[in-house]
Design a protein around this motif. Structure first.
Motif, mmCIF file in Angstrom:
data_model
loop_
_atom_site.group_PDB
_atom_site.id
_atom_site.type_symbol
_atom_site.label_atom_id
_atom_site.label_comp_id
_atom_site.label_asym_id
_atom_site.label_seq_id
_atom_site.Cartn_x
_atom_site.Cartn_y
_atom_site.Cartn_z
ATOM 1 N N PRO A 45 7.359 12.760 -0.265
ATOM 2 C CA PRO A 45 7.717 11.533 -0.971
ATOM 3 C C PRO A 45 9.078 10.985 -0.546
ATOM 4 C CG PRO A 45 6.829 13.140 -2.507
ATOM 5 C CD PRO A 45 7.056 13.850 -1.218
ATOM 6 N N PHE A 46 10.031 11.886 -0.303
ATOM 7 C CA PHE A 46 11.366 11.434 0.111
ATOM 8 C C PHE A 46 11.311 10.724 1.455
ATOM 9 C CE2 PHE A 46 15.347 12.346 2.456
ATOM 10 C CZ PHE A 46 16.231 11.649 1.658
ATOM 11 N N ALA A 47 10.612 11.314 2.418
ATOM 12 C CA ALA A 47 10.490 10.691 3.735
ATOM 13 C C ALA A 47 9.751 9.357 3.646
ATOM 14 C CB ALA A 47 9.775 11.640 4.698
ATOM 15 N N SER A 48 8.735 9.295 2.796
ATOM 16 C CA SER A 48 7.999 8.035 2.606
ATOM 17 C C SER A 48 8.898 6.968 1.995
ATOM 18 C CB SER A 48 6.786 8.268 1.712
ATOM 19 O OG SER A 48 5.922 9.247 2.258
ATOM 20 N N PHE A 49 9.707 7.375 1.035
ATOM 21 C CA PHE A 49 10.639 6.455 0.376
ATOM 22 C C PHE A 49 11.634 5.903 1.396
ATOM 23 C CE2 PHE A 49 13.635 6.133 -3.556
ATOM 24 C CZ PHE A 49 13.537 4.755 -3.489
ATOM 25 N N VAL A 50 12.213 6.788 2.196
ATOM 26 C CA VAL A 50 13.189 6.362 3.205
ATOM 27 C C VAL A 50 12.535 5.441 4.227
ATOM 28 C CG1 VAL A 50 14.700 7.150 5.064
ATOM 29 C CG2 VAL A 50 14.631 8.407 2.901
ATOM 30 N N ALA A 51 11.343 5.813 4.689
ATOM 31 C CA ALA A 51 10.649 4.996 5.694
ATOM 32 C C ALA A 51 10.329 3.604 5.145
ATOM 33 C CB ALA A 51 9.369 5.695 6.141
ATOM 34 N N LEU A 52 9.878 3.536 3.886
ATOM 35 C CA LEU A 52 9.570 2.246 3.278
ATOM 36 C C LEU A 52 10.828 1.400 3.144
ATOM 37 C CD1 LEU A 52 7.585 0.337 1.870
ATOM 38 C CD2 LEU A 52 8.050 1.553 -0.267
ATOM 39 N N ALA A 53 11.927 2.002 2.718
ATOM 40 C CA ALA A 53 13.180 1.258 2.562
ATOM 41 C C ALA A 53 13.678 0.727 3.899
ATOM 42 C CB ALA A 53 14.242 2.155 1.914
ATOM 43 N N VAL A 54 13.603 1.546 4.941
ATOM 44 C CA VAL A 54 14.053 1.107 6.266
ATOM 45 C C VAL A 54 13.163 -0.015 6.791
ATOM 46 C CG1 VAL A 54 14.317 1.822 8.678
ATOM 47 C CG2 VAL A 54 15.129 3.318 6.832
ATOM 48 N N ALA A 55 11.855 0.132 6.622
ATOM 49 C CA ALA A 55 10.929 -0.907 7.078
ATOM 50 C C ALA A 55 11.183 -2.223 6.345
ATOM 51 C CB ALA A 55 9.487 -0.450 6.870
ATOM 52 N N LEU A 56 11.453 -2.144 5.051
ATOM 53 C CA LEU A 56 11.712 -3.358 4.287
ATOM 54 C C LEU A 56 13.056 -3.979 4.649
ATOM 55 C CD1 LEU A 56 10.297 -2.378 0.785
ATOM 56 C CD2 LEU A 56 9.354 -4.020 2.413
ATOM 57 N N ILE A 67 0.837 -1.201 0.000
ATOM 58 C CA ILE A 67 0.000 0.000 0.000
ATOM 59 C C ILE A 67 0.874 1.254 0.000
ATOM 60 C CG2 ILE A 67 -1.646 1.338 1.378
ATOM 61 C CD1 ILE A 67 -2.818 -1.361 2.313
ATOM 62 N N VAL A 68 1.920 1.256 0.827
ATOM 63 C CA VAL A 68 2.821 2.411 0.869
ATOM 64 C C VAL A 68 3.556 2.569 -0.455
ATOM 65 C CG1 VAL A 68 4.853 3.404 1.996
ATOM 66 C CG2 VAL A 68 3.091 2.279 3.368
ATOM 67 N N GLY A 69 4.038 1.448 -1.002
ATOM 68 C CA GLY A 69 4.759 1.510 -2.264
ATOM 69 C C GLY A 69 3.901 2.017 -3.406
ATOM 70 N N TRP A 70 2.694 1.471 -3.525
ATOM 71 C CA TRP A 70 1.789 1.934 -4.577
ATOM 72 C C TRP A 70 1.391 3.388 -4.370
ATOM 73 C CZ3 TRP A 70 1.488 -0.148 -9.034
ATOM 74 C CH2 TRP A 70 1.589 -1.529 -9.208
ATOM 75 N N SER A 71 1.192 3.791 -3.120
ATOM 76 C CA SER A 71 0.836 5.190 -2.834
ATOM 77 C C SER A 71 1.970 6.124 -3.231
ATOM 78 C CB SER A 71 0.509 5.357 -1.347
ATOM 79 O OG SER A 71 -0.596 4.549 -0.970
#
Length: 399
Positions: free
Chosen positions: A330-341, A56-60
């Motif tokens: 978008p940058f913060a979302s990208f970083v957060a998704l990468a760290v979570a993964l 969901i985060v990635g698609w968003s």
């Protein structure tokens, strides 16, 4: 299809194949095919898993990037850059979407098929296809000019192929090939050695050194998994000793290295990084990029380097270019998704799933943090790969 298209494009630039539009012939049809397959699986309830929070985060995030592209399009066109907009959008929107879909698809089935003989055959076939332009480029350079270096420019047409894309794709594919031999450490080592040699001649230093590091850690983790004392203890110590000896010898013969363009490029960044022209130019771009970041950090400025210089490619060569292009959210979302993964991939390793998801993601994260930019699509493959890696049913064979 994507990996082989990279190889085809390289041969086309050198005049061996007929040039084609990869976006029209390969990328768009492949993307539509995969999206249609996903839609059909969802409608027929045959998909192995539904969308989780990571998806969901990635698609968003991808949807947000698409909206930003649409918002910037009129202004770029008014400034006279429609051709530049679409050539850049192919890298910043189309390829990220395609690589995200590829990662989701491969991650979903990798546990199921990695020990199937036909899958290994496919992996080796594409590996050889990616190795072909590297080997051809070096041999052609030796024959035509008597110099050991990768020939990546057609001097008759003035075109150059993207050797960085070739090196990065070869490195990621080599990790997948190593993962296909989870129970055979000796074959993993063979792939690692062959891939390291090819990447050295690929002219891409980030691909070579990052694969050397993360591929070596992959072998170490695999040795620990198989309780190999030699691989777990003796291997890293011996590797450190050999690496130290090699660097010592190279440092004493630096003048000789300078006579070889290939060795000078690949080794000088380790021996004298401050004198490397590429490092210096990237430092200049980073310095200029800080002014852009201070001004546009909140909302970003898509194709910021184009607005400044009229050219594409003069962006910050690290993760901050994503911030400059899209803004803080978008940058913060990208970083957060990468760290979570990354945490998810670490949990997969702890549960016995093997080091492949973690190493693949860390390789791509290291590349985009240190040397690549917001147009680099492989990071999306790695994130999609980790998202769905455990969705399939594990069915290993002891082969």
């Amino acid at each position: 299809m994507y990996a082989v298209s990279i190889s085809y494009a390289d041969f086309a630039v050198l005049g061996n194949f007929k040039p084609i539009s990869l976006t029209v012939v390969v990328y768009i049809p492949l993307m539509l095919l995969m999206m249609g397959r996903s839609a059909i699986d969802t409608l027929l309830r045959r998909s192995h898993s539904g969308a989780n929070l990571y998806q969901i985060v990635g698609w968003s995030l991808l949807a947000c990037m698409a909206v930003l592209h649409a918002l910037w399009y009129p202004e770029v066109v008014r400034a006279g850059g429609e051709a530049d907009f679409w050539s850049n959008a192919a890298m910043t929107l189309l390829l990220p979407l395609l690589m995200w879909l590829i990662g989701l698809s491969i991650g979903r089935v990798y546990e199921n098929v990695r020990d199937v003989v036909s899958t290994r055959f496919m992996l080796w076939t594409v590996f050889l296809a990616l190795a072909a332009p590297v080997l051809y480029g070096v041999v052609a350079s030796m024959v035509r000019y008597g110099v050991v270096i990768l020939l990546f420019k057609n001097y008759e047409t003035g075109q150059s192929f993207n050797y960085l894309a070739l090196g990065d794709t070869l490195a990621v594919w080599s990790l997948l090939l190593m993962g296909a031999y989870r129970r055979i450490p000796r074959t993993q080592l063979l792939v690692y050695v062959i891939a390291s040699g090819l990447l050295f001649f690929s002219f891409s230093r980030a691909s070579f050194y990052l694969f050397l590091a993360w591929g070596g850690i992959y072998l170490w983790l695999s040795a620990m998994r198989h309780r190999s004392v030699v691989g777990t203890v003796v291997g890293p110590v011996l590797s450190a000793v050999v690496l130290g000896a090699v660097l010592l010898v190279l440092s004493e013969h630096q003048a000789t290295i300078g006579a070889s363009p290939l060795l000078n490029r690949m080794i000088s960044i380790v021996l004298s990084p401050g004198a490397d022209s590429s490092v210096q130019s990237r430092a200049v771009l980073l310095g200029a990029g800080w002014a852009v970041l201070r001004q546009d950090w909140l909302l970003g400025r898509y194709m910021s380097e184009w607005w400044q210089t009229g050219l594409l490619g003069d962006y910050i060569h690290n993760w901050l270019s994503f911030l400059a292009a899209y803004g803080i959210v978008p940058f913060a979302s990208f970083v957060a998704l990468a760290v979570a993964l990354a945490r998810r991939a670490r949990a997969l390793l702890a549960r016995g799933r093997g080091p492949l998801p973690l190493i693949t993601l860390l390789f791509c994260l290291s590349a985009i943090i240190l040397a690549r930019s917001y147009v680099w699509p492989q990071i999306w493959f790695a994130m999609g790969f980790v998202v769905t890696y455990t969705c399939g049913t594990v069915g290993e064979r002891k082969t």
